[in-house]
Design an enzyme around this catalytic site. Structure first.
Site, PDB file in Angstrom:
ATOM      1  N   ASP A 181      -7.998   2.447  27.925  1.00 35.21           N
ATOM      2  CA  ASP A 181      -7.070   2.419  26.794  1.00 35.21           C
ATOM      3  C   ASP A 181      -7.010   0.993  26.248  1.00 35.21           C
ATOM      4  OD1 ASP A 181      -5.212   3.249  25.004  1.00 35.21           O
ATOM      5  OD2 ASP A 181      -3.526   3.226  26.406  1.00 35.21           O
ATOM      6  N   GLU A 182      -6.671   0.833  24.991  1.00 40.31           N
ATOM      7  CA  GLU A 182      -6.516  -0.497  24.376  1.00 40.31           C
ATOM      8  C   GLU A 182      -7.739  -1.383  24.634  1.00 40.31           C
ATOM      9  OE1 GLU A 182      -3.992  -0.796  22.511  1.00 40.31           O
ATOM     10  OE2 GLU A 182      -2.174   0.039  23.424  1.00 40.31           O
ATOM     11  N   LYS A 231      -3.533   8.769  19.324  1.00 33.57           N
ATOM     12  CA  LYS A 231      -4.431   8.244  20.334  1.00 33.57           C
ATOM     13  C   LYS A 231      -4.084   8.725  21.740  1.00 33.57           C
ATOM     14  CE  LYS A 231      -3.532   4.482  22.118  1.00 33.57           C
ATOM     15  NZ  LYS A 231      -3.229   3.086  22.492  1.00 33.57           N
ATOM     16  N   THR A 232      -2.829   8.575  22.083  1.00 31.90           N
ATOM     17  CA  THR A 232      -2.423   8.943  23.437  1.00 31.90           C
ATOM     18  C   THR A 232      -2.634  10.424  23.680  1.00 31.90           C
ATOM     19  OG1 THR A 232      -0.752   7.237  23.217  1.00 31.90           O
ATOM     20  CG2 THR A 232      -0.610   8.652  25.142  1.00 31.90           C
ATOM     21  N   GLN A 238      -5.450  -3.944  16.043  1.00 34.86           N
ATOM     22  CA  GLN A 238      -4.266  -4.158  16.875  1.00 34.86           C
ATOM     23  C   GLN A 238      -4.555  -5.074  18.056  1.00 34.86           C
ATOM     24  OE1 GLN A 238      -1.462  -0.816  17.456  1.00 34.86           O
ATOM     25  NE2 GLN A 238      -2.994   0.419  16.420  1.00 34.86           N
ATOM     26  N   ARG A 277       4.769   0.350  13.277  1.00 35.59           N
ATOM     27  CA  ARG A 277       5.645   0.987  14.260  1.00 35.59           C
ATOM     28  C   ARG A 277       6.632   1.911  13.568  1.00 35.59           C
ATOM     29  NH1 ARG A 277       2.544   1.302  17.564  1.00 35.59           N
ATOM     30  NH2 ARG A 277       1.215   0.407  15.973  1.00 35.59           N
TER      31      ARG A 277
END
Length: 767
Positions: free
Chosen positions: A240-241, A52-53, A271, A618
């Site tokens: 973002d998010e 994503k980043t 998430q 994670r």
DNA sequence: GTCCTAAATTTTTTT
DNA sequence: AATTTAGGAC
């Protein structure tokens, strides 16, 4: 900020034509699509570990290199400062220091203040308004409750703060709060208190966190010209998010996006873990409706985790009902099963994890690549204690914050008043620190004057220097203080701010106060004050420093050069990845947390499950989930049941590890773990079965203690009759010792090596 | 007003 | 268990 009229990248546009730019190399088709679809609304559903980043930063770089916009025409919003910093850094790697021109890259809050500082007068504020933190907010509300004559026991200020935050998160100004809602606090006074609070904020020239967003939205709504200028300014917007945005943030974005309509939101509904802070998963589920013609791209190729980790996480999250639904894929073949382990208590859990970490360390794994992710920060202590005895280096991320220490808050209060005298909260905090003989009674008198004349406390205090309302002693002290502030304020522009800070701390007697303090912490506090002044040096001026602290609230985590195990909450782990992840404390009541269940019911449970999903995903190579049968909460021991989430993990991706042979109740724990074949279907039935039984038999909520567990516990305790004074005992941790006192099941033992300790009798045996 | 002791209260996650 | 608050003595 001045526009730099030059090519934003330094790379000529000509060179870009024909050949494909290097930054697109290595992107998969979906990622590439997300980078290149620059115009029009776009929603990128990016599962965990799908790059994503990378997409986000490449997209920004792409827009800049193709000269679709100047750096300062791009709005890029994140939730945390860390995310903003990281994004900036990564764009920098792609296109160089052009990124410095991206003045609108930051958190919602930092961008909010920036806009509000440009238009403060439209929000009823004055230049240089201050930003209230959590603590200040509660203290201010306390005063209002007192003035209103409301019993603070019945209606705690904390609760009112939460209510007001909730309203602000939902974009509600006091006039928009419905009567029904207003009744949720102090029988209908909620609304009035909210109003009073807002009024008080204006007189003390302050904004709280919620205002940083809500006031901006209100300005946008009531001043079309202002809104328009920002709409025109932001040619490209990136969020973002997105799953974590709340109503105000959503309104804020939607208003701005009505300009160029180039808004790209990136998120993952699985998430979404900030519902308690007002986040609306709905925002992401509704995206197509809000932005007709929106393009949606799903990123489902996971580059982070092994098939087992992904399988375990996917199986778990599949139990949630409200989700868009994604299937993560991986090409990886090598894989280790997710391990599940039970322990007797929290200490043993910490011991086992410590052993694992040491074993991995012997295999040359880096501690930096391991993390312990806990549900609640209270779980951290057990690990810290264990690691200290092992001599295992660790770092706590998001632990007790530097800026929340008393001495730092005091010092900051002095600085705040120098910068803006009307900050009542700061003034009240230090008016009698160090002790000046200005007591509660005097402060109350000042508040009365302040309230009736509608001024700040500082102005009221100044006024009262000329009257005889205050006792002579208090008045003299106050005069001295006010004169000092006037003097310091004159020096703001004349002296470097770090020097001024030292003068303030010195002349106010604050440093001296700690120098004369003989408590053991005093030295550390003085050290912290020095550190504070030092860190001020990194900022250009006092105002810049104060703003940074208000918005960031924690220091940069420092050099991550040394190899340490990471300990943090699941919440702060979002967005990170580690080779090995330990997930302790998977017990009913703790995870899912009881409060979440009580307050939000099913949606609370689903949010907890998403948190579990975040935790597992994670991990790159290894994940170890564990639970303890007994946990000490405050002073008392409570038996707990394994989390329902453990049962929800698909059998084929999980192995139930043998219990580490240890001590005490251990033996019975492992037996219940192993001898389960007689119950029900399948071999994988450990903890879940117990819970199912427990619920059946008690017919109660999950918290209800299962009868047969209690039974076994008592039985196991029954084997160990109480001890007597003088008896010789052995303890796993402290070794041999003599019982000096017996109080129920609590013993005081004088250990040969460890000295006198209080222990629970079930943790020692006759020696 | 200040200081000391006793009692009460906490028990999620954070910009 | 640890921290904050309230109350009472000086």
């Amino acid at each position: 900020m001045t526009d730099h009229k030059q090519n934003p990248t330094g790379i000529s546009a000509r060179a870009m034509q024909g050949t494909e730019p290097a930054y697109l190399k290595g992107l998969n088709p979906e990622q590439r699509d997300a980078v290149l679809s620059t115009d029009g609304p776009l929603l990128v559903l990016a599962g965990a570990g799908t790059g994503k980043t990378r997409v986000l930063t490449t997209r920004l770089a792409h827009i800049l290199t193709t000269q679709k916009a100047w750096p300062n025409q791009m709005l890029a919003v994140t939730f945390t400062n860390k995310a903003a910093r990281e994004m900036k850094e990564r764009i920098g790697h792609l296109i160089g220091n052009v990124v410095e021109g991206m003045t609108w890259l930051g958190t919602f809050h930092s961008i909010g203040v920036k806009i509000l500082r440009n238009h403060y007068e439209l929000a009823g504020l004055r230049s240089g308004f201050s930003i209230l933190d959590d603590d200040d907010q509660v203290r201010l509300l306390k005063q209002l409750l007192k003035a209103e004559g409301i019993d603070e026991k019945r209606w705690p200020a904390r609760q009112l703060a939460n209510a007001i935050d909730g309203w602000k998160n939902r974009g509600l100004t006091p006039d928009k709060v419905t009567e029904a809602e207003a009744y949720s606090f102090a029988n209908g006074l909620g609304k009035k208190l909210y109003q009073d609070y807002q009024a008080r904020l204006k007189t003390v020239n302050a904004a709280d966190f919620g205002d940083l967003l809500l006031e901006v939205v209100r300005i946008f709504q009531t001043h079309p010209d202002v809104l328009k200028s920002y709409q025109q300014k932001f040619k490209y917007m990136l969020v973002d998010e997105y799953q974590d945005t709340n109503v105000v943030q959503y309104l804020w974005l939607r208003l701005l996006a009505q300009g160029h309509r180039n808004i790209c939101c990136v998120g993952d509904d699985d998430q979404s873990i900030y519902g308690w802070r007002g986040a609306e998963v709905d925002n992401i589920l509704r995206f197509e409706k809000d932005f007709p013609g929106a393009k949606i791209i799903k990123l489902e190729r996971n580059y982070r985790s092994t098939p087992d980790i992904l399988g375990a996480a996917s199986g778990l999250i599949a139990k949630n009902e409200s989700r868009l639904g994604k299937t993560l894929r991986t090409d990886k073949t090598e894989s280790t099963l997710v391990s599940v382990r039970g322990h007797w208590d929290g200490e043993e859990e910490a011991r086992a994890i410590g052993d694992d970490i040491e074993a991995l360390q012997r295999q040359k794994e880096h501690l930096n690549d391991m993390a312990i992710l806990v549900r609640a920060s209270s779980q951290m202590r057990a690990f810290e204690e264990r690691f200290i005895t092992l001599g295992l280096p660790y770092r706590v991320i998001g632990g007790p914050r530097f800026y929340e220490r008393a001495e730092i808050r005091d010092a900051m209060s002095y600085f705040k008043i120098v910068a803006s005298p009307d900050n009542d909260l700061a003034f009240e905090r230090i008016i009698n620190t160090p002790k000046r003989g200005i007591g509660d009674a005097s402060i109350q008198k000042m508040y009365n004057v302040a309230r009736t004349s509608g001024t700040s406390l500082y102005v009221a205090a100044e006024k009262m220097l000329g009257t005889d309302e205050l006792p002579a002693k208090a008045r003299t002290a106050l005069r001295l203080l006010i004169e000092s502030f006037a003097r310091w304020r004159k020096q703001v522009d004349a002296l470097p701010h770090t020097e001024l800070a030292e003068i303030v701390l010195d002349e106010s007697g604050y440093t001296e106060m700690w120098q004369h303090d003989k408590s053991p912490e005093a030295e550390g506090r003085l050290e912290n004050l020095k550190e504070l002044v030092r860190s001020m040096g990194e900022f250009e001026n006092l105002a810049g420093f104060l703003e940074h602290v208000a918005l960031v609230m924690d220091r940069d985590t420092g050099a991550e050069t040394d190899d340490r195990v990471n300990i943090m909450t699941l919440h702060s782990a979002k967005g990170l990845e580690f080779g090995t992840v330990f997930l302790p404390g998977w017990e009913e009541g703790l995870f899912p947390h009881q409060r979440s269940l009580d307050e939000k019911g099913r949606s609370g449970l689903e949010e907890e499950r998403r948190l579990a999903y975040v935790g597992i995903t994670r991990a790159k190579h290894r994940a170890t989930i564990s639970f303890a049968q007994n946990r000490r909460i405050h002073a008392l021991w409570q038996s707990a049941m394994p989390s329902r989430f453990i049962d929800e993990l698909p059998e084929k991706h999980v192995e139930v590890a043998a219990m580490t042979s240890s001590y005490g109740g251990q033996s019975f724990a492992s037996s219940r773990f192993d001898s389960n074949t007689s119950f029900g279907k399948g071999s994988y039935d450990t903890p879940g079965w117990q819970r199912a039984q427990a619920r059946k038999s008690s017919g109660d909520t999950m918290r209800a203690s299962p009868k047969f567990i209690e039974g076994e516990m008592t039985a196991s305790f029954a084997n160990t009759p109480t001890y007597e004074t003088g008896e010789r005992v052995f303890h796993q941790k402290f070794g041999y010792g003599n019982v000096t006192e017996v109080d129920g099941n609590k013993l005081t033992v004088d250990f040969d090596k460890a000295g006198e300790k209080r222990v629970i009798d079930s943790f020692v045996e006759r020696g």
